[in-house]
Design a protein around this motif. Sequence first.
Motif, short mmCIF file in Angstrom:
data_model
loop_
_atom_site.label_atom_id
_atom_site.label_comp_id
_atom_site.label_asym_id
_atom_site.label_seq_id
_atom_site.Cartn_x
_atom_site.Cartn_y
_atom_site.Cartn_z
N LEU A 13 -0.28 -3.37 7.96
CA LEU A 13 -0.02 -3.62 6.54
C LEU A 13 1.04 -4.71 6.39
O LEU A 13 2.08 -4.66 7.05
N ILE A 14 0.76 -5.69 5.52
CA ILE A 14 1.74 -6.73 5.19
C ILE A 14 2.25 -6.47 3.77
O ILE A 14 1.46 -6.27 2.85
N THR A 15 3.56 -6.43 3.62
CA THR A 15 4.11 -6.13 2.30
C THR A 15 5.35 -6.97 2.04
O THR A 15 6.14 -7.24 2.95
N ALA A 16 5.51 -7.39 0.80
CA ALA A 16 6.70 -8.15 0.42
C ALA A 16 7.80 -7.22 -0.06
O ALA A 16 8.98 -7.50 0.08
N VAL A 17 7.40 -6.09 -0.65
CA VAL A 17 8.36 -5.10 -1.15
C VAL A 17 8.24 -3.87 -0.27
O VAL A 17 7.22 -3.19 -0.28
N LEU A 18 9.28 -3.60 0.52
CA LEU A 18 9.22 -2.53 1.50
C LEU A 18 9.60 -1.19 0.88
O LEU A 18 10.76 -0.92 0.63
N LYS B 44 7.00 -9.49 4.55
CA LYS B 44 7.02 -10.89 4.16
C LYS B 44 8.46 -11.31 3.82
O LYS B 44 9.21 -10.52 3.22
N PRO B 45 8.85 -12.54 4.13
CA PRO B 45 8.13 -13.52 4.96
C PRO B 45 8.30 -13.15 6.44
O PRO B 45 9.38 -12.73 6.85
N TRP B 46 7.26 -13.28 7.23
CA TRP B 46 7.31 -12.88 8.62
C TRP B 46 7.67 -14.06 9.51
O TRP B 46 7.48 -15.22 9.16
N LEU B 47 8.18 -13.70 10.71
CA LEU B 47 8.39 -14.71 11.74
C LEU B 47 7.13 -14.80 12.58
O LEU B 47 6.54 -13.79 12.92
N ARG B 48 6.73 -16.02 12.90
CA ARG B 48 5.48 -16.21 13.63
C ARG B 48 5.47 -15.43 14.94
O ARG B 48 4.49 -14.77 15.28
#
Length: 427
Positions: free
Chosen positions: A90-95, A115-119
């Motif tokens: 799951l990718i989320t901007a609001v944890l 988000k934002p993630w490190l590569r």
Amino acid sequence: MLPETNMVKKEPSHPILLVDDEEIVLVALRDTLVREGYQVVASPHAVHALSVLKEQPFSVVITDQQMPMVTGLEFLAQVKQIQPDATRILITAVLNLSTVIDAINKGEIYRFVVKPWLREELLATVKNAVQRHELISSNSRLNAETREMNEKLTRLNRTLEEQAARDSEQKARLEQLARAQEENLRQSVQLCVQTMQTFYPTLGSQARRVYELCKTMAEGLELAPEQRQTLEISAWIHDIGLVGISRTLIKRWEKMPESLNEAELLLVHHHPVLGEELARFAHDLQGVGPTIRAHHERFDGRGYPDGLSGGNIPWLARLLAVAVAYAESDLDPQHAAEMISRGSGSEFDPEAVRAFLRSLPKTVVPGKQREVLLSDLEPGMVLAQGIYTETGILLIPDGQKLTATYIDKLLNHNRINPISQSLLVYC
């Protein structure tokens, strides 16, 4: 616009499904993973993605949390029904940590990315997710083989009842199949150990130390054959759940546990649960999974993942916990044994401690190992694993005590042909 499926020129592998309603994010994720050699299918709509899931298998499914009509968690719940073995991220901007923790505990998702993630972190997460899918798929195949073997045994038993005149021949065949099944189980366990050692080299040596301790305890307690086998297999693969955690996080947990934040500590504390899930290949050893799950519980109830205490902790898990604590300790043998004694009644079951202390003098415990860099080698260190060239030629054998000459030989060789293998020395 719906992005098309992308593939690299080399043979594609590990298909990954991406779902995100933001096209710029979808394209960025897709391009990052394609460059790493993954086969990627990208979709901006959860409904379309579900139809794709019904037609094509995936190793990993990655989705954004905030999407129109359906959330990422709701979408992944449906993915679990369609492709239960696919690793879900799951990718989320609001944890919303409580929501994510609940989803992890229920098995709805394997990992989350903020988000934002490190590569580098994203790629490490995907790599671990693919490894988890591969291990589960491998165990599924082993399960199928074991079920087939059991079906053969059942048919043979019926044949024995119907053909009493051929009793001797049938019995010999049954014994042969039983030995084959035992060998299949042994190979399955060693495959798991090899997977652990390849992923994080010191896990293999740790497993051997714990196994020797549990083997001696089982003999001293005169455990029934099934209990003894369960304890010994649990000792071999007690840390199999760590393959679902990044190497960097494992190393920090071992060296600086206080540096872990709440989410990272949650992932670490979840590894016995994943270990129980991965141990399901052993259908004839029903106690292996629960034993692995409970080996970090404490006698006083302050352990994890379930906070069990006293007699609520499986007996074999209480024995395993003592062996693991001793094997993991950085103290010398005498002080490590004293540490175990001090934990009796709080961290450990007193009966398990007594059994351990009676067995310890009879156990030949393999030396503790650690992973080092080539630049960290010093004269006097003893190799725990032989060092080979990329073509398989032995440079220095295991057990060799290093001298300045040996180290210079390795450094010179590395300058011409870099040494890529992990270097293990005895502590």
